[in-house]
Design an enzyme around this catalytic site. Structure first.
Site, mmCIF file in Angstrom:
data_model
loop_
_atom_site.group_PDB
_atom_site.id
_atom_site.type_symbol
_atom_site.label_atom_id
_atom_site.label_comp_id
_atom_site.label_asym_id
_atom_site.label_seq_id
_atom_site.Cartn_x
_atom_site.Cartn_y
_atom_site.Cartn_z
ATOM 1 N N LYS A 22 -26.890 -19.211 -1.982
ATOM 2 C CA LYS A 22 -26.378 -18.434 -3.126
ATOM 3 C C LYS A 22 -26.904 -19.019 -4.432
ATOM 4 C CE LYS A 22 -22.042 -19.238 -4.698
ATOM 5 N NZ LYS A 22 -21.987 -19.583 -6.132
ATOM 6 N N ASN A 23 -26.822 -20.347 -4.580
ATOM 7 C CA ASN A 23 -27.126 -20.974 -5.863
ATOM 8 C C ASN A 23 -28.615 -21.158 -6.118
ATOM 9 O OD1 ASN A 23 -24.455 -20.900 -6.343
ATOM 10 N ND2 ASN A 23 -24.090 -23.082 -5.996
ATOM 11 N N CYS A 117 -13.047 -20.703 -15.804
ATOM 12 C CA CYS A 117 -12.756 -20.159 -14.478
ATOM 13 C C CYS A 117 -11.725 -21.105 -13.873
ATOM 14 C CB CYS A 117 -14.013 -20.070 -13.631
ATOM 15 S SG CYS A 117 -14.541 -21.658 -13.014
ATOM 16 N N ARG A 122 -16.052 -24.795 -18.194
ATOM 17 C CA ARG A 122 -17.418 -24.323 -17.926
ATOM 18 C C ARG A 122 -18.183 -23.994 -19.221
ATOM 19 N NH1 ARG A 122 -17.307 -22.822 -12.480
ATOM 20 N NH2 ARG A 122 -19.529 -23.229 -12.500
ATOM 21 N N ASP A 305 -19.335 -29.193 -4.578
ATOM 22 C CA ASP A 305 -19.063 -27.974 -3.814
ATOM 23 C C ASP A 305 -18.658 -28.267 -2.378
ATOM 24 O OD1 ASP A 305 -21.625 -25.909 -5.390
ATOM 25 O OD2 ASP A 305 -19.684 -26.651 -6.056
ATOM 26 N N ARG A 397 -17.551 -14.122 -2.188
ATOM 27 C CA ARG A 397 -18.546 -14.386 -3.240
ATOM 28 C C ARG A 397 -19.657 -15.284 -2.718
ATOM 29 N NH1 ARG A 397 -16.295 -16.066 -8.969
ATOM 30 N NH2 ARG A 397 -18.541 -16.193 -9.125
HETATM 31 C C1 EPZ Z 1 -23.616 -24.952 -10.632
HETATM 32 O O1 EPZ Z 1 -22.688 -24.550 -11.614
HETATM 33 C C2 EPZ Z 1 -23.196 -24.235 -9.366
HETATM 34 N N1 EPZ Z 1 -23.300 -22.789 -9.579
HETATM 35 C C3 EPZ Z 1 -21.768 -24.632 -8.994
HETATM 36 O O2 EPZ Z 1 -21.467 -24.007 -7.757
HETATM 37 C C4 EPZ Z 1 -21.725 -26.138 -8.800
HETATM 38 O O3 EPZ Z 1 -20.399 -26.528 -8.525
HETATM 39 C C5 EPZ Z 1 -22.221 -26.841 -10.071
HETATM 40 O O4 EPZ Z 1 -23.542 -26.365 -10.414
HETATM 41 C C6 EPZ Z 1 -22.287 -28.349 -9.917
HETATM 42 O O5 EPZ Z 1 -23.129 -28.684 -8.855
HETATM 43 C C7 EPZ Z 1 -24.525 -22.205 -9.542
HETATM 44 O O6 EPZ Z 1 -25.536 -22.857 -9.376
HETATM 45 C C8 EPZ Z 1 -24.549 -20.724 -9.737
HETATM 46 P P1 EPZ Z 1 -23.025 -27.472 -14.217
HETATM 47 P P2 EPZ Z 1 -22.969 -24.900 -13.165
HETATM 48 O O7 EPZ Z 1 -23.553 -26.806 -15.440
HETATM 49 O O8 EPZ Z 1 -24.427 -24.929 -13.425
HETATM 50 C C9 EPZ Z 1 -20.417 -29.380 -17.680
HETATM 51 C C10 EPZ Z 1 -20.197 -22.817 -6.251
HETATM 52 O O9 EPZ Z 1 -19.155 -23.133 -5.683
HETATM 53 N N2 EPZ Z 1 -21.286 -28.639 -18.602
HETATM 54 O O10 EPZ Z 1 -23.931 -28.336 -13.423
HETATM 55 O O11 EPZ Z 1 -22.119 -24.018 -13.991
HETATM 56 C C11 EPZ Z 1 -19.556 -28.491 -16.816
HETATM 57 O O12 EPZ Z 1 -18.365 -28.155 -17.488
HETATM 58 C C12 EPZ Z 1 -20.378 -23.076 -7.718
HETATM 59 O O13 EPZ Z 1 -21.198 -22.289 -5.675
HETATM 60 C C13 EPZ Z 1 -21.146 -28.812 -19.974
HETATM 61 O O14 EPZ Z 1 -20.268 -29.572 -20.430
HETATM 62 O O15 EPZ Z 1 -22.406 -26.379 -13.259
HETATM 63 C C14 EPZ Z 1 -19.306 -29.355 -15.603
HETATM 64 O O16 EPZ Z 1 -18.236 -30.246 -15.901
HETATM 65 C C15 EPZ Z 1 -19.107 -23.584 -8.339
HETATM 66 N N3 EPZ Z 1 -21.968 -28.122 -20.813
HETATM 67 C C16 EPZ Z 1 -20.589 -30.173 -15.466
HETATM 68 O O17 EPZ Z 1 -21.231 -30.086 -16.741
HETATM 69 C C17 EPZ Z 1 -22.944 -27.275 -20.359
HETATM 70 O O18 EPZ Z 1 -23.681 -26.695 -21.178
HETATM 71 C C18 EPZ Z 1 -21.558 -29.652 -14.419
HETATM 72 O O19 EPZ Z 1 -21.699 -28.273 -14.632
HETATM 73 C C19 EPZ Z 1 -23.065 -27.101 -18.962
HETATM 74 C C20 EPZ Z 1 -22.243 -27.795 -18.104
#
Ligand code: EPZ
Length: 417
Positions: A22-23, A117, A122, A305, A397
């Site tokens: 998915k990701n 969410c 996020r 995850d 999803r």
């Molecule tokens: C990706 O989400 C995945 N989704 C998530 O999978 C996964 O849990 C996550 O990466 C971590 O591995 C997809 O790839 C579509 P991040 P993402 O930006 O990119 C903070 C699932 O279950 N952050 O790596 O949104 C954020 O709040 C989903 O398949 C900022 O502060 O995660 C978090 O604490 C859930 N500012 C941390 O970084 C930003 O601009 C990591 O988030 C971006 C992120």
């Protein structure tokens, strides 16, 4: 709303083929926006999130073909409407991945802020910061990011924190920028590398994807390509955790063992025996697993995850485990539901102490987010009696045909509404 009725107590036995990731599929679908030529994809999982993304792209004017047997063809001849509206984005945060490609392709975009969410706030500040460094003008107005750029220019960007979609958004913006972009402190997740491989097949010039430093040399335009999405390492890990929790013997096909080393290591620590093939993993577990402590971290660390799934495993393991969630601020909601099944879990901030119990008792439980749902399904498979998991649209999803795959492994599971 659909529910899953599970009658627990049987070990999982048999073979199952894992779907595409998915990701990886979600950012690769957005890469369509970067060219007016067709993108022919395969191994695309049939998921709610994939449907949401293709609808979002179609609303922009992208031609989207029929999604059959994992194959999906898309073409963005022109982009009529570079908009990602709140109605779509609020149902799937990954919609923010259209921002970079739209700016790169047509110099403007209006993308709703994702909002929070279930698992956390996020924010997308790193996406915005990086795009601004590449020359984009981004105003936040009425809950939207209104972005414009005559032509993005290459930049040297040190990201403040590791962000998967942040890295992907900036990589897609950079492939058509004027000059070279270097992303430091980039996310190393395999899905980032998969996106890069697809972009390179389209003619992009990217080095270092999958490492902490990614170098992108902008080109004038990209061509179409045919590309096969990588296997889903989280679906793989989910089935392995279910096999270990139920004391079963399962062979997974169509997987990429090298993309989930941390999970495999923890399964061995839990007492499971693993046999790895080029694209298969066989797991054999008997009786109750050993408790195993985990601390989530960016790749190659233990995946956030996979945290909920291991909490379900630890709930029935021998001993006590400490689970620490370092990525998201609210990713323990499955713990409250697992307690309804009889799990012995105490939460202190971002740490959960899980004392394994002999048996869980089936009960009605409610899914709150995608991986929490998977955790409840695993718990239902080991619990005595019947478990009813509600709100399983969360599951749909991210897991393709989950009940059919589990039934093929001997589980007594059915979808009821
Ligand atoms: C990706 O989400 C995945 N989704 C998530 O999978 C996964 O849990 C996550 O990466 C971590 O591995 C997809 O790839 C579509 P991040 P993402 O930006 O990119 C903070 C699932 O279950 N952050 O790596 O949104 C954020 O709040 C989903 O398949 C900022 O502060 O995660 C978090 O604490 C859930 N500012 C941390 O970084 C930003 O601009 C990591 O988030 C971006 C992120």
């Amino acid at each position: 709303m659909d529910k899953l009725r599970i009658t627990g107590g049987r070990p999982l036995e048999g073979k199952v083929r894992v779907s595409g990731a998915k990701n990886a599929a979600l950012p690769i679908l957005c890469a369509t926006l970067l060219t007016d030529a067709p993108l022919e994809l395969s191994n695309v999982p049939a998921l709610m999130d994939v449907r949401t993304m293709t609808r979002l792209l179609a609303d922009m004017g992208v031609e989207v073909g029929a999604h059959r047997d994992g194959r999906l063809e898309l073409r963005a001849r022109a982009i009529a409407n570079p908009l990602a509206p709140y109605e779509r984005v609020k149902t799937m945060r990954a919609s923010v991945l259209v921002l970079g490609p739209l700016l790169a392709r047509c110099g403007q975009a209006s993308v709703s802020l994702p909002g929070g969410c279930a698992i956390g706030a996020r924010p997308v500040d790193q996406h915005v910061k990086g795009l601004q460094a590449m020359g984009a003008k981004i105003e936040i107005e009425h809950g939207y990011m209104n972005a414009s750029a005559r032509r993005l220019r290459g930049a040297h960007i040190v990201m403040d924190l590791v962000t998967v979609t942040g890295t992907e958004n900036l990589m897609m913006a950079a492939v058509l920028a004027d000059g070279v972009t270097v992303l430091e402190n980039a996310a190393r997740e395999p899905e980032v590398a998969d996106l890069a491989r697809c972009l390179c097949a389209m003619g992009a010039r990217i080095e270092g994807a999958g490492s902490a430093v990614v170098r992108i040399e902008g080109v004038r335009s990209l061509a179409g390509a045919a590309y096969r999405v990588m296997p889903d390492r989280i679906e793989t890990g989910t089935f392995l955790a279910a096999a270990a929790a139920t004391g079963g013997r399962v062979k997974l096909l169509g997987v990429a063992p090298a993309t989930l080393d941390a999970t495999l290591e923890k399964l061995r620590e839990a007492g499971a025996r693993l046999a790895l093939g080029a694209d298969s993993i066989e797991i054999e577990a008997d009786g109750r697993p050993q408790s195993v402590s985990v601390r989530t971290a960016p790749y190659p660390g233990f995946a956030t995850d996979m945290q909920a799934q291991f909490m379900a495993l630890d709930a029935v393991a021998r001993g006590a485990a400490v689970i620490t969630e370092t990525i998201f601020e609210n990713r323990f909601m499955h713990a409250l539901e697992l307690q309804r099944l009889g799990a012995d879990i105490s939460i202190q901030g971002n740490t959960a102490v899980v004392k394994g119990v002999e048996r869980l008792q089936g009960a009605r439980v409610m899914a709150t987010d995608l991986r929490a749902s998977a955790s409840l399904v695993i718990a239902g498979l080991v619990a005595r009696g019947e478990t009813l998991v509600e709100r399983i649209y969360h599951l749909d999803r991210g897991y393709e045909s989950l009940e059919a795959k589990l039934a093929a492994l001997g589980a007594r599971v059915e979808r009821v509404n």
